[in-house]
Design a protein around this motif. Sequence first.
Motif, short mmCIF file in Angstrom:
data_model
loop_
_atom_site.label_atom_id
_atom_site.label_comp_id
_atom_site.label_asym_id
_atom_site.label_seq_id
_atom_site.Cartn_x
_atom_site.Cartn_y
_atom_site.Cartn_z
N PRO A 254 0.82 -1.21 0.00
CA PRO A 254 0.00 0.00 0.00
C PRO A 254 0.86 1.26 0.00
CG PRO A 254 -0.80 -1.58 1.62
CD PRO A 254 0.52 -2.09 1.14
N LEU A 255 0.34 2.31 -0.62
CA LEU A 255 1.10 3.55 -0.71
C LEU A 255 1.48 4.10 0.66
CD1 LEU A 255 2.30 5.85 -2.38
CD2 LEU A 255 0.04 6.93 -2.38
N HIS A 256 0.57 4.01 1.62
CA HIS A 256 0.88 4.59 2.94
C HIS A 256 2.07 3.87 3.60
CE1 HIS A 256 -0.97 1.44 5.54
NE2 HIS A 256 -1.80 1.28 4.54
N GLN A 257 2.21 2.56 3.34
CA GLN A 257 3.36 1.84 3.88
C GLN A 257 4.65 2.29 3.20
OE1 GLN A 257 2.89 -2.42 3.86
NE2 GLN A 257 0.93 -2.36 4.96
N ALA A 258 4.57 2.49 1.89
CA ALA A 258 5.74 2.96 1.15
C ALA A 258 6.14 4.36 1.61
CB ALA A 258 5.44 2.97 -0.35
N LEU A 259 5.17 5.22 1.84
CA LEU A 259 5.45 6.57 2.33
C LEU A 259 6.14 6.52 3.68
CD1 LEU A 259 2.09 8.29 1.33
CD2 LEU A 259 4.34 8.96 0.47
N ASP A 260 5.67 5.64 4.56
CA ASP A 260 6.28 5.53 5.89
C ASP A 260 7.73 5.04 5.78
OD1 ASP A 260 4.10 6.44 7.25
OD2 ASP A 260 3.33 4.46 7.79
N ARG A 261 8.00 4.13 4.86
CA ARG A 261 9.38 3.65 4.69
C ARG A 261 10.29 4.76 4.19
NH1 ARG A 261 9.26 -2.15 1.73
NH2 ARG A 261 11.41 -1.49 1.29
N ILE A 262 9.80 5.54 3.25
CA ILE A 262 10.59 6.68 2.75
C ILE A 262 10.83 7.67 3.89
CG2 ILE A 262 10.57 8.66 1.19
CD1 ILE A 262 11.06 6.00 -0.23
N ALA A 263 9.81 7.90 4.70
CA ALA A 263 9.95 8.83 5.83
C ALA A 263 11.00 8.36 6.81
CB ALA A 263 8.61 9.01 6.53
N ARG A 264 11.03 7.06 7.09
CA ARG A 264 12.02 6.53 8.03
C ARG A 264 13.43 6.71 7.48
NH1 ARG A 264 7.87 2.68 8.98
NH2 ARG A 264 8.72 1.21 7.45
N ASP A 265 13.56 6.56 6.17
CA ASP A 265 14.87 6.80 5.54
C ASP A 265 15.32 8.25 5.71
OD1 ASP A 265 14.99 4.18 4.74
OD2 ASP A 265 14.33 4.58 2.67
N GLU A 266 14.35 9.14 5.86
CA GLU A 266 14.64 10.57 6.02
C GLU A 266 14.79 10.97 7.49
OE1 GLU A 266 15.11 12.93 3.57
OE2 GLU A 266 15.11 11.23 2.16
#
Length: 237
Positions: A24-36
């Motif tokens: 899901p997009l929201h999971q992908a967004l959270d992963r990108i956020a953690r990388d940041e």
Amino acid sequence: MKTTQPIYHLKRKAKALSRAEDIPLHQALDRIARDEGYGRWSLLAAKASETTPASELFAHLRPGDLLLVGARPGHGKTLMGLKLAVEAMKSGHPGVFFSLEYTRENVDDRFRAIGVDRSQFDHLFEFDGSDAISADHMTARLVSAPRGTLVVVDYLQLLDQKRENPELSAQVGILKVFARQRGIIMVFIAQIDRSFEMAQKPLPDIGDIRLPNPLDLQLFDKTCFLNNGKMVFGAAA
């Protein structure tokens, strides 16, 4: 804390990750956020929203205005429309999102992408994804909308895709009269012609609006154009 890339680039990365790993997009967004360096996307988006121009743009809108928001795909035009609806709802005014392209689930994903909990606006937000969306459909749905309601139309060039609908210019004219009479703000998401990418301009302008069918662009009161994280706002004339 600054992000390593502009937020619109991070959203693109999240969409690509979502497709590549079928998550899901929201999971992908959270992963990108953690990388940041953020625990989840909502925290990153909230930080980014401190400098977003949406609240500043909203402050320039008046009841009865027709605003044209244009950008090439992936540069935040639909998110800007949704952010403007959020600004209206923060002020206690309803926000209505008409879309011939997005589903309710897509819109929920976009709320998460801008770090907003849609449930806090359940009493003010309406979504309409009907295939029948046209000027007549929208005026019928908005007949009881109070003054100050902000309406997002996603998107302009789809309004007359059905042959039975009136021509685009006639529909925008109907909506302009309706908005003025009722004190409603209408935000039209608009596509930008591909030729803009060859023009070597930093931002599109009203001459770059894709017009498969004739439309008098002077029907709009104000414009907002987005590209590569930049925005320009002005009068349509």
